[in-house]
Design a protein around this motif. Sequence first.
Motif, PDB file in Angstrom:
ATOM      1  N   ASN A   3       0.819  -1.199   0.000  1.00 22.18           N
ATOM      2  CA  ASN A   3       0.000   0.000   0.000  1.00 22.18           C
ATOM      3  C   ASN A   3       0.855   1.253   0.000  1.00 22.18           C
ATOM      4  OD1 ASN A   3      -2.482  -1.067  -0.168  1.00 22.18           O
ATOM      5  ND2 ASN A   3      -2.750  -1.303   2.048  1.00 22.18           N
ATOM      6  N   LEU A   6       2.178   1.832  -3.414  1.00 16.54           N
ATOM      7  CA  LEU A   6       1.104   2.305  -4.267  1.00 16.54           C
ATOM      8  C   LEU A   6       0.865   3.792  -4.013  1.00 16.54           C
ATOM      9  CD1 LEU A   6      -0.640   0.545  -6.189  1.00 16.54           C
ATOM     10  CD2 LEU A   6      -2.523   1.031  -4.615  1.00 16.54           C
ATOM     11  N   THR A  79     -18.950  16.939 -27.718  1.00 20.10           N
ATOM     12  CA  THR A  79     -18.589  17.551 -28.995  1.00 20.10           C
ATOM     13  C   THR A  79     -19.839  17.740 -29.839  1.00 20.10           C
ATOM     14  OG1 THR A  79     -18.328  15.453 -30.171  1.00 20.10           O
ATOM     15  CG2 THR A  79     -16.406  16.280 -29.004  1.00 20.10           C
ATOM     16  N   LYS A  83     -19.888  13.210 -28.964  1.00 22.52           N
ATOM     17  CA  LYS A  83     -18.971  12.370 -28.203  1.00 22.52           C
ATOM     18  C   LYS A  83     -18.640  13.052 -26.871  1.00 22.52           C
ATOM     19  CE  LYS A  83     -14.723   9.942 -28.114  1.00 22.52           C
ATOM     20  NZ  LYS A  83     -13.847   8.995 -28.710  1.00 22.52           N
ATOM     21  N   LYS A 105      -2.156  21.829 -29.707  1.00 25.23           N
ATOM     22  CA  LYS A 105      -2.980  21.405 -30.843  1.00 25.23           C
ATOM     23  C   LYS A 105      -4.430  21.858 -30.641  1.00 25.23           C
ATOM     24  CE  LYS A 105      -4.394  17.134 -31.090  1.00 25.23           C
ATOM     25  NZ  LYS A 105      -4.082  15.698 -30.996  1.00 25.23           N
ATOM     26  N   TRP A 106      -4.943  21.636 -29.417  1.00 25.34           N
ATOM     27  CA  TRP A 106      -6.362  21.967 -29.198  1.00 25.34           C
ATOM     28  C   TRP A 106      -6.588  23.452 -29.017  1.00 25.34           C
ATOM     29  CZ3 TRP A 106     -10.245  19.034 -30.582  1.00 25.34           C
ATOM     30  CH2 TRP A 106     -10.025  17.667 -30.725  1.00 25.34           C
TER      31      TRP A 106
END
Lengths: 135, 171
Positions: A3, A6, A79, A83, A105-106
């Motif tokens: 744990n 993790l 969108t 989507k 890019k976006w």
Amino acid sequence: MRNAYLFLALFFSQQAMAESVNTLLKKYELLAKQENAAFVGFAADKGERFFHAERLHSDGKNVSCATCHTADPRKPGKTRANKVIEAMAISVNPQRFSDEAKVEKWFGRNCKDVLERACTAQEKGDFIAYLLSIK
Amino acid sequence: MKKWLQFLVLITSISATSALLASGGFSDNSQQAMPAVANAKWKTECSGCHMLYHPGLLPERSWHKMMAGLDKHFGENASLDDASRDEIARFLALNSADKQDNRRSNRINQSIPAAATPLRISETRYFTSKHDEIAASTFKRKSIGSAANCVACHQAAEKGDFSESQIRIPR
């Protein structure tokens, strides 16, 4: 023990994410200073207004960033082709703003779609500051 | 408690993976189904705004025209850097309807007049003939949006599987 590992792994990956958002903001800051000598910094409230500002597009429709990303960035958006778009708020979706090429890019596409021009570095920084500020 | 949760996540992901592997090929009638295709660039870049359309759904000339006009893609800006665009264009061309030999792709291809270069699958004669019993208002349902959203009704559309056993029209 497991744990603990993790937890550590989770902790460091989130640190790494936060790191990359900050690196990106630093880059936009440098650019914003070149664009405007009087640059004073990025502001979440300006980013919030920018996110919601509706603009009449030359195709006759009203659009804003919220059109697809929804008015509440903690919620998933949609969108035009129906989507689901994962939430934009970094607290909800830590993947956001972790990949510079994807972000650029976006911004490139969506700014042209909404504003019919490129976004300034100031606008990009304010936008990210807003999405970082949402808890 | 936490340990249990981790265990559960592990088991779920293992079984999800094996289910995926088991269904990895394609369904029973193989010469009818489109073949499995893969390209990482195509998968990320062409699935951001809508479902992933199998290259076998349109002929090469259609993909070619689409990839040359990504800055004005159905009213949106879907532009890419040149290297990504060229890679995806090559992949689409190589696996396009006129380069495939499965019944579905052949039929789509035959339904398009030689002089036409449609950008929409949903406007080909093959598509309209297969959906002539579906009302326009059905396509406009909130859960669907438009005829372009194949995956709303065809659960396995992204794999190029449109068989009748995989159809469910949402309300």
